[in-house]
Each structure stands twice: as C-alpha cells, then as structure tokens.
Write a protein that holds these residues in place. Structure first.
Motif, PDB file in Angstrom:
ATOM      1  N   GLN A  57       0.751  -1.209  -0.075  1.00 44.70           N
ATOM      2  CA  GLN A  57      -0.086   0.191   0.001  1.00 44.70           C
ATOM      3  C   GLN A  57       0.870   1.271  -0.102  1.00 44.70           C
ATOM      4  O   GLN A  57       0.527   2.391  -0.319  1.00 44.70           O
ATOM      5  CB  GLN A  57      -0.990   0.015   1.133  1.00 44.70           C
ATOM      6  N   ASN A  92      -1.102 -10.083  -0.647  1.00 41.59           N
ATOM      7  CA  ASN A  92      -1.832  -8.561  -0.352  1.00 41.59           C
ATOM      8  C   ASN A  92      -1.389  -7.798  -1.352  1.00 41.59           C
ATOM      9  O   ASN A  92      -0.662  -6.765  -0.925  1.00 41.59           O
ATOM     10  CB  ASN A  92      -1.722  -8.462   1.169  1.00 41.59           C
ATOM     11  N   PRO A 114      -2.273  -5.120  -4.674  1.00 40.61           N
ATOM     12  CA  PRO A 114      -3.515  -4.465  -5.414  1.00 40.61           C
ATOM     13  C   PRO A 114      -3.561  -5.034  -6.823  1.00 40.61           C
ATOM     14  O   PRO A 114      -2.673  -5.475  -7.411  1.00 40.61           O
ATOM     15  CB  PRO A 114      -2.951  -3.007  -5.246  1.00 40.61           C
ATOM     16  N   SER A 115      -4.600  -5.075  -7.316  1.00 37.76           N
ATOM     17  CA  SER A 115      -4.853  -5.549  -8.818  1.00 37.76           C
ATOM     18  C   SER A 115      -4.372  -4.778  -9.940  1.00 37.76           C
ATOM     19  O   SER A 115      -4.002  -5.215 -11.163  1.00 37.76           O
ATOM     20  CB  SER A 115      -6.612  -5.860  -8.862  1.00 37.76           C
ATOM     21  N   ASP A 116      -3.969  -3.299  -9.389  1.00 35.20           N
ATOM     22  CA  ASP A 116      -3.367  -2.529 -10.667  1.00 35.20           C
ATOM     23  C   ASP A 116      -2.048  -2.428 -10.498  1.00 35.20           C
ATOM     24  O   ASP A 116      -1.536  -1.750 -11.117  1.00 35.20           O
ATOM     25  CB  ASP A 116      -3.771  -0.859 -10.214  1.00 35.20           C
ATOM     26  N   GLN A 140      -3.244 -12.617  -8.885  1.00 29.53           N
ATOM     27  CA  GLN A 140      -4.694 -12.363  -8.951  1.00 29.53           C
ATOM     28  C   GLN A 140      -5.636 -13.903  -8.735  1.00 29.53           C
ATOM     29  O   GLN A 140      -6.467 -14.098  -7.998  1.00 29.53           O
ATOM     30  CB  GLN A 140      -5.275 -11.842  -9.917  1.00 29.53           C
TER      31      GLN A 140
END
Length: 241
Positions: free
Chosen positions: A54, A71, A73-75, A85
């Motif tokens: 993050q 953990n 992020p998808s981007d 994913q």
C-alpha cells in the motif's frame, strides 16, 4: 544498478519497515540474503527496497518487483500480476480444480515446492507442519514447519502431475511456488497455491540447496537452476512407504 522492490506485510514506522510477524521477517531476510549472495557472485548491482504494497515507493519501469505476500493490489503491474490474482481467489481456484479434474479440495497442512524455471519445473521435497510447543513458539513459529517429508512414488507422481498441470494451465511465470494440500488416504486434496516462497519455505533454510528463497530469486531473474538438493545426512520423515 537495478532496483528491487520487496513487497511484504510490514508496518512503516519512523522511516523503517517492521515485519508484521517473525515469519515474515525471516522470509524478507532470506530473500535479501539471496539477492546479496547473487550480487557477490555475479558482480551484479542491486538496490533493494522494502515496502508494504500500500505504501510502495515510485520506482522506474525496470524495477524488479518481488512480493512476499498475496496482499497486492490488482493495479500493480509486474510479471506475476495475473497468477497473483488467481492465487488470491482461494475459493475460485479450488472450484476450478474440482471442475477441471474432479479432485477433492479443502484445508491442507502440507506444501509441495515447485521451482518453475525458464526450462521447466523442479520439484522439491514436501514441507510438513506440526504444532510448536509453547516455549519454542515464544521464540519462533518457524519450527512448526519441517522439510523433508519424503513421499512414496505412488503419492509423489500424481502430486507432481497436479502441480505441473496447474502451473501450465495458468501460464505461471518463472518463480518458486508452494502448492498447499493434504492426503485423504492416497487421494490429493488441493487447498491453495502460493506464487512465492511463503512461510513454510522457511523450513528449507539450512536444509535444501539452494533454499527456496535463493531458488525464487534465480527463477524470477531467469538465472540457471539445475536442481533442488537436500543432503543425505539431513533427517527426513517418510509417508506412504
């Protein structure tokens, strides 16, 4: 100079990153040591950054991203984005395995390491787990994992076949993977797939040559990796003989 970004479950405190668990700290240390050892041997030059997914820093497009956590992020754009994913969706992957191959699925307590090189997969000895006693657990939960757990051929070959098919079917890029599972009698019960050397891989440190973190680094940097070897003097447990 190549930037390497290790993404892990860490807290950012006063300009430093503190692992959220002792296991995560051991994983980070092992990967950092693998990178440093490789740099010393190859005369490579790496700048290693550690961050949570993050709060990751902005690095150049050529930076090598090495998550040690699901953990992410998808981007996030990196070579393993698609397989991460897929692995994040544990229920979805279990359903896919049931539908495609009719296998049992559920919670497992064994892990098959697979070093997927550019030339193909290398299978490591299975990692097992057991409850740590309370006194030892205060020092480290890593002792709950052990390697090697040696399987008989009648158990090993179907397991290797499943892992290989799973990685091929999802176009997995070179990396070390841990397939979590258990046996129901002699039948495989699939649990989940980790696209990096997760906490059970700690059991390979000081046992397997190279350990799974060093193997992971060689795989993701497309370096040669000939074998995963456990010396004969290392005690092992046997299943299915």
């Amino acid at each position: 100079m190549t930037d390497v970004l290790i993404l892990a479950d860490v807290d950012h405190q006063e300009g430093s990153c503190v692992p959220c668990s002792m296991e995560q700290g051991m994983m980070i240390d092992a990967l950092q040591q693998a990178i440093a050892a490789d740099a010393a041997l190859s005369s490579g030059s790496y700048t290693v950054h550690l961050s949570s997914p993050q709060q990751r820093p902005t690095l150049g497009r050529d930076a090598l991203i090495c998550p040690l956590t699901l953990n992410v992020p998808s981007d996030l754009q990196f070579a393993g984005q698609a397989i991460y994913q897929i692995c994040q969706d544990i229920a979805g992957l279990r359903q896919w395995v049931r539908r495609e191959w009719g296998l049992l699925t559920g919670e497992g307590d064994l892990w098959l390491p697979v070093a997927l090189t550019a030339k193909g997969p290398l299978y490591g000895e299975v990692i097992g787990s057991e409850a740590a006693n309370s006194a030892a657990q205060a020092d480290s939960t890593a002792i709950a994992y052990y390697q090697p757990l040696h399987l008989s051929d009648r158990l090993r070959q179907p397991l290797y076949g499943l892992a290989g098919q799973l990685l091929r079917s999802h176009l997995a890029p070179p990396a070390v993977y841990l397939m979590q599972f258990k046996f129901e009698g002699t039948a495989i019960c699939f649990d989940r797939l980790f696209p990096f050397p997760a906490a059970p891989a700690i059991a390979s440190i000081g046992v397997q040559v190279p350990n799974l973190f060093a193997a992971h680094w060689r795989c993701i940097t497309r370096r040669s990796l000939q074998d995963l070897v456990i010396p004969g003097f290392v005690p092992h447990r046997v299943v299915g003989e």
